[in-house]
Write a protein that holds these residues in place. Sequence first.
Motif, PDB file in Angstrom:
ATOM      1  N   PRO A   1     -27.538  24.250  28.783  1.00 13.85           N
ATOM      2  CA  PRO A   1     -26.864  23.111  28.155  1.00 13.85           C
ATOM      3  C   PRO A   1     -26.542  21.969  29.116  1.00 13.85           C
ATOM      4  CG  PRO A   1     -25.368  24.969  28.336  1.00 13.85           C
ATOM      5  CD  PRO A   1     -26.715  25.454  28.778  1.00 13.85           C
ATOM      6  N   GLY A   2     -26.643  22.191  30.397  1.00 13.67           N
ATOM      7  CA  GLY A   2     -26.336  21.153  31.370  1.00 13.67           C
ATOM      8  C   GLY A   2     -27.513  20.280  31.748  1.00 13.67           C
ATOM      9  N   TYR A   3     -28.695  20.570  31.212  1.00 14.37           N
ATOM     10  CA  TYR A   3     -29.896  19.809  31.585  1.00 14.37           C
ATOM     11  C   TYR A   3     -30.074  18.648  30.604  1.00 14.37           C
ATOM     12  CZ  TYR A   3     -34.618  18.923  33.279  1.00 14.37           C
ATOM     13  OH  TYR A   3     -35.738  18.339  33.823  1.00 14.37           O
ATOM     14  N   THR A   4     -29.680  17.461  31.008  1.00 15.85           N
ATOM     15  CA  THR A   4     -29.651  16.276  30.161  1.00 15.85           C
ATOM     16  C   THR A   4     -31.007  15.881  29.570  1.00 15.85           C
ATOM     17  OG1 THR A   4     -27.737  15.482  31.397  1.00 15.85           O
ATOM     18  CG2 THR A   4     -28.947  13.844  30.108  1.00 15.85           C
ATOM     19  N   PRO A   5     -32.133  15.972  30.282  1.00 14.70           N
ATOM     20  CA  PRO A   5     -33.408  15.549  29.693  1.00 14.70           C
ATOM     21  C   PRO A   5     -33.791  16.271  28.396  1.00 14.70           C
ATOM     22  CG  PRO A   5     -33.633  15.668  32.057  1.00 14.70           C
ATOM     23  CD  PRO A   5     -32.283  16.244  31.721  1.00 14.70           C
ATOM     24  N   ILE A   6     -33.197  17.413  28.119  1.00 10.32           N
ATOM     25  CA  ILE A   6     -33.479  18.088  26.848  1.00 10.32           C
ATOM     26  C   ILE A   6     -33.052  17.198  25.682  1.00 10.32           C
ATOM     27  CG2 ILE A   6     -32.961  20.097  25.397  1.00 10.32           C
ATOM     28  CD1 ILE A   6     -32.530  21.703  27.984  1.00 10.32           C
ATOM     29  N   PHE A   7     -31.972  16.446  25.850  1.00  9.37           N
ATOM     30  CA  PHE A   7     -31.514  15.562  24.784  1.00  9.37           C
ATOM     31  C   PHE A   7     -32.530  14.460  24.497  1.00  9.37           C
ATOM     32  CE2 PHE A   7     -27.540  17.504  26.128  1.00  9.37           C
ATOM     33  CZ  PHE A   7     -27.008  17.877  24.898  1.00  9.37           C
ATOM     34  N   LEU A   8     -33.214  13.992  25.541  1.00  7.45           N
ATOM     35  CA  LEU A   8     -34.252  12.983  25.338  1.00  7.45           C
ATOM     36  C   LEU A   8     -35.425  13.561  24.553  1.00  7.45           C
ATOM     37  CD1 LEU A   8     -34.236  11.311  28.869  1.00  7.45           C
ATOM     38  CD2 LEU A   8     -33.051  10.571  26.801  1.00  7.45           C
ATOM     39  N   GLU A   9     -35.776  14.808  24.856  1.00  8.65           N
ATOM     40  CA  GLU A   9     -36.862  15.476  24.128  1.00  8.65           C
ATOM     41  C   GLU A   9     -36.469  15.692  22.664  1.00  8.65           C
ATOM     42  OE1 GLU A   9     -39.773  15.975  25.392  1.00  8.65           O
ATOM     43  OE2 GLU A   9     -39.458  15.955  27.553  1.00  8.65           O
ATOM     44  N   LEU A  10     -35.238  16.119  22.429  1.00 10.15           N
ATOM     45  CA  LEU A  10     -34.753  16.310  21.062  1.00 10.15           C
ATOM     46  C   LEU A  10     -34.750  14.985  20.298  1.00 10.15           C
ATOM     47  CD1 LEU A  10     -31.828  18.825  21.578  1.00 10.15           C
ATOM     48  CD2 LEU A  10     -33.639  19.050  19.869  1.00 10.15           C
ATOM     49  N   ALA A  11     -34.346  13.925  20.961  1.00  7.28           N
ATOM     50  CA  ALA A  11     -34.307  12.614  20.324  1.00  7.28           C
ATOM     51  C   ALA A  11     -35.710  12.155  19.932  1.00  7.28           C
ATOM     52  CB  ALA A  11     -33.653  11.596  21.258  1.00  7.28           C
ATOM     53  N   GLU A  12     -36.675  12.363  20.804  1.00 10.96           N
ATOM     54  CA  GLU A  12     -38.057  11.965  20.502  1.00 10.96           C
ATOM     55  C   GLU A  12     -38.593  12.760  19.310  1.00 10.96           C
ATOM     56  OE1 GLU A  12     -41.444   9.918  20.366  1.00 10.96           O
ATOM     57  OE2 GLU A  12     -39.686   9.402  21.569  1.00 10.96           O
TER      58      GLU A  12
ATOM     59  N   GLU B   1     -25.706  11.203  23.487  1.00  7.35           N
ATOM     60  CA  GLU B   1     -25.248  12.360  24.274  1.00  7.35           C
ATOM     61  C   GLU B   1     -25.819  12.269  25.692  1.00  7.35           C
ATOM     62  OE1 GLU B   1     -23.354  15.635  25.593  1.00  7.35           O
ATOM     63  OE2 GLU B   1     -23.017  14.752  23.628  1.00  7.35           O
ATOM     64  N   ALA B   2     -27.092  11.907  25.797  1.00  7.13           N
ATOM     65  CA  ALA B   2     -27.699  11.739  27.122  1.00  7.13           C
ATOM     66  C   ALA B   2     -27.003  10.619  27.889  1.00  7.13           C
ATOM     67  CB  ALA B   2     -29.191  11.455  26.990  1.00  7.13           C
ATOM     68  N   LEU B   3     -26.648   9.542  27.187  1.00  5.98           N
ATOM     69  CA  LEU B   3     -25.970   8.423  27.843  1.00  5.98           C
ATOM     70  C   LEU B   3     -24.539   8.768  28.232  1.00  5.98           C
ATOM     71  CD1 LEU B   3     -27.374   5.471  25.741  1.00  5.98           C
ATOM     72  CD2 LEU B   3     -27.747   5.898  28.183  1.00  5.98           C
ATOM     73  N   ASP B   4     -23.884   9.621  27.460  1.00  2.00           N
ATOM     74  CA  ASP B   4     -22.547  10.076  27.856  1.00  2.00           C
ATOM     75  C   ASP B   4     -22.620  10.831  29.171  1.00  2.00           C
ATOM     76  OD1 ASP B   4     -21.306   8.989  25.654  1.00  2.00           O
ATOM     77  OD2 ASP B   4     -21.201  10.877  24.538  1.00  2.00           O
ATOM     78  N   ARG B   5     -23.675  11.592  29.350  1.00  2.00           N
ATOM     79  CA  ARG B   5     -23.849  12.381  30.566  1.00  2.00           C
ATOM     80  C   ARG B   5     -24.371  11.541  31.719  1.00  2.00           C
ATOM     81  NH1 ARG B   5     -25.653  18.187  29.401  1.00  2.00           N
ATOM     82  NH2 ARG B   5     -24.506  18.710  27.533  1.00  2.00           N
ATOM     83  N   ASP B   6     -25.215  10.550  31.410  1.00  2.00           N
ATOM     84  CA  ASP B   6     -25.835   9.707  32.434  1.00  2.00           C
ATOM     85  C   ASP B   6     -25.926   8.280  31.896  1.00  2.00           C
ATOM     86  OD1 ASP B   6     -27.307   8.561  34.470  1.00  2.00           O
ATOM     87  OD2 ASP B   6     -29.151   9.663  34.035  1.00  2.00           O
ATOM     88  N   PRO B   7     -24.862   7.472  32.052  1.00  2.00           N
ATOM     89  CA  PRO B   7     -24.813   6.133  31.450  1.00  2.00           C
ATOM     90  C   PRO B   7     -25.936   5.187  31.886  1.00  2.00           C
ATOM     91  CG  PRO B   7     -22.652   6.784  32.225  1.00  2.00           C
ATOM     92  CD  PRO B   7     -23.622   7.809  32.737  1.00  2.00           C
ATOM     93  N   GLY B   8     -26.553   5.439  33.011  1.00  2.00           N
ATOM     94  CA  GLY B   8     -27.613   4.562  33.499  1.00  2.00           C
ATOM     95  C   GLY B   8     -29.005   5.089  33.214  1.00  2.00           C
ATOM     96  N   ASN B   9     -29.156   5.983  32.269  1.00  2.00           N
ATOM     97  CA  ASN B   9     -30.463   6.572  31.959  1.00  2.00           C
ATOM     98  C   ASN B   9     -31.292   5.556  31.174  1.00  2.00           C
ATOM     99  OD1 ASN B   9     -32.581   8.066  30.632  1.00  2.00           O
ATOM    100  ND2 ASN B   9     -31.488   9.920  31.187  1.00  2.00           N
ATOM    101  N   PHE B  10     -32.275   4.953  31.849  1.00  2.00           N
ATOM    102  CA  PHE B  10     -33.082   3.903  31.228  1.00  2.00           C
ATOM    103  C   PHE B  10     -33.845   4.412  30.010  1.00  2.00           C
ATOM    104  CE2 PHE B  10     -33.576   2.120  35.795  1.00  2.00           C
ATOM    105  CZ  PHE B  10     -32.295   1.614  35.760  1.00  2.00           C
TER     106      PHE B  10
END
Length: 164
Positions: free
Chosen positions: A63-74, A91-100
Amino acid sequence: MRFAPAAAALSLLLATTASVTIAQDSEPDPRAAALIVQGQAALKAGDTQAAIDAYEAALAVDPGYTPIFLELAEAARQDGLQGKAIRYYREALDRDPGNFAAISGEGAALVEKGALEKAKRNLARLQSLCGSNCPETLALQTTIAAGPPARLAADTPETTPASN
């Protein structure tokens, strides 16, 4: 009282160290990595539900691996679930606000949902963070220029006949 300056310096050091270690994405758990690969293969094959299932399983494992949220979103976007995709991007942005990628992806999902003004805010944010020539900025500019999908354009009040 004479320990106050040392205590303040030590607490500042610990806060800085803790925030840096939280902000860094480590490698995913090997089981989660295998599930992510499985989800990517399912998404390429057009099986969005199998991809979502694999990504959700990966999220349960790590659950701590943020890129999974990007995959789920896609996967959610490809399934036509833009609202759910936006939630994953946030959710990804909450964890990493600068995630382009998350900023750009959320903007694209907003365009697909018909929220062009909000998408333009994401574009402005990207331009201020990474400039006008970064790939994420260019991708979002292209998506905004293309506008919402035709099915949304056909549903707007201007194109539907007025009922009497």
